[in-house]
Every structure is written in C-alpha cells, then in structure tokens.
Design an enzyme around this catalytic site. Structure first.
Site: not given
Ligand code: 5GP
Ligand code: ZN
Length: 142
Positions: A101, A103
C-alpha cells in the site's frame, strides 16, 4: 490473487467496510482508519502482493498513477499545503498490513507532525562507494 486472512483483501472483497475514494478494476483508494493527519488515504492494488518488489511493474505503475491522482486531490480538494507519500515493506520497516500500500498524507502548515528523520553519516567515502557498488551489481541482475 487474494488472501483470506488479509485485512486489505477483506476490504477489497467488501467484507470489511471502508471509506472508498477511488476504485477501478485493479486499484482501490480509501481513507486510512488511523490517520497521521486527517485526510490520510491508502492506495492499494486489489490483488494481494505483500511488498513493492512483488508487484508486476504494469500494475505498480497503475497504483502509482492513482497515488498521484490522490495526491492531487489532497492539494486541490482538501487544500493541503504539502503531501507525503509513504510506503513500507517488511515489519522492520513498519509494515503492519502485509498487502502492499501507498500512504498519501496531506500536510498543512502548523500540523505539528514531524517524521523525526535523523540524517546519518558514512565513516568515509569508501564505505558509501562499497554499498553503491553492491547496489549497482544488484540492479544489473534485477
Ligand atoms: P503500514 O503500517 O502497514 O504501512 O500501514 C497500514 C495502515 O493501514 C495503517 O496506517 C493503519 O491505520 C491502516 N489500517 C489498518 N487496518 C485498517 C482497516 O481496517 N481499515 C482502514 N481503512 N485502514 C486500516
Ligand atoms: Zn491482501
């Protein structure tokens, strides 16, 4: 390609609700549930790939093109003063959801967020050159 246990695959399948902002046959963009700054969005391929290095280049290009459009929407639609694009690969890099993903985070004057980015230093020029050589070799065979 879908993973039954993956949160983002479950969002793609509609099993977990999300606030969608863009969708096509291959790419989904939706609001991050825990925004660093309000307006924080996530852009994903609908197919399950864990890291950026796992995604076929054509599909990655489409995900990045949507990321660019979301960034433009943050500027034009939310009046952001700046935008950060952030991407994590592997737990050690802060990846908490193992479905690749991007951001897209709007930044506003005085929003109070800081990345706490500490610039390091190489011991000498040779140390940097050694690492650069290893990267050049890896790039030749990638
Ligand atoms: P990472 O830390 O893997 O780069 O980012 C994962 C992101 O996914 C985090 O910013 C977190 O807030 C978001 N996230 C995790 N679970 C969910 C969810 O169930 N729904 C949404 N919309 N975002 C999520
Ligand atoms: Zn997934």
């Amino acid at each position: 390609m879908t993973d039954p246990t993956c949160i983002f695959c479950r969002i793609v399948r509609g099993e977990i609700p999300c606030e969608k902002i863009y969708e096509d046959d291959a790419v989904l963009a939706f609001m991050d549930i825990g925004p660093i700054i309000k307006g924080h969005a996530l852009i994903i391929p609908k197919a399950h790939y864990e890291r950026i290095i796992d995604v076929p280049p054509d599909l990655l290009g489409r995900v990045i093109a949507v990321t660019q459009r979301v960034a433009r929407a943050l500027f034009d639609g939310l009046g952001a003063d700046g935008v950060n694009i952030h991407q994590t690969n592997g737990a050690v890099a802060g990846q908490t959801v193992p479905h690749v993903h991007f951001h897209a985070i709007p930044r506003f004057e005085g929003d109070g967020h800081s990345w706490n980015w500490r610039a390091g230093a190489y011991a000498d020029r040779a140390e940097m050159a050694g690492l650069a050589g290893r990267l050049r070799d890896a790039l030749k065979s990638s």
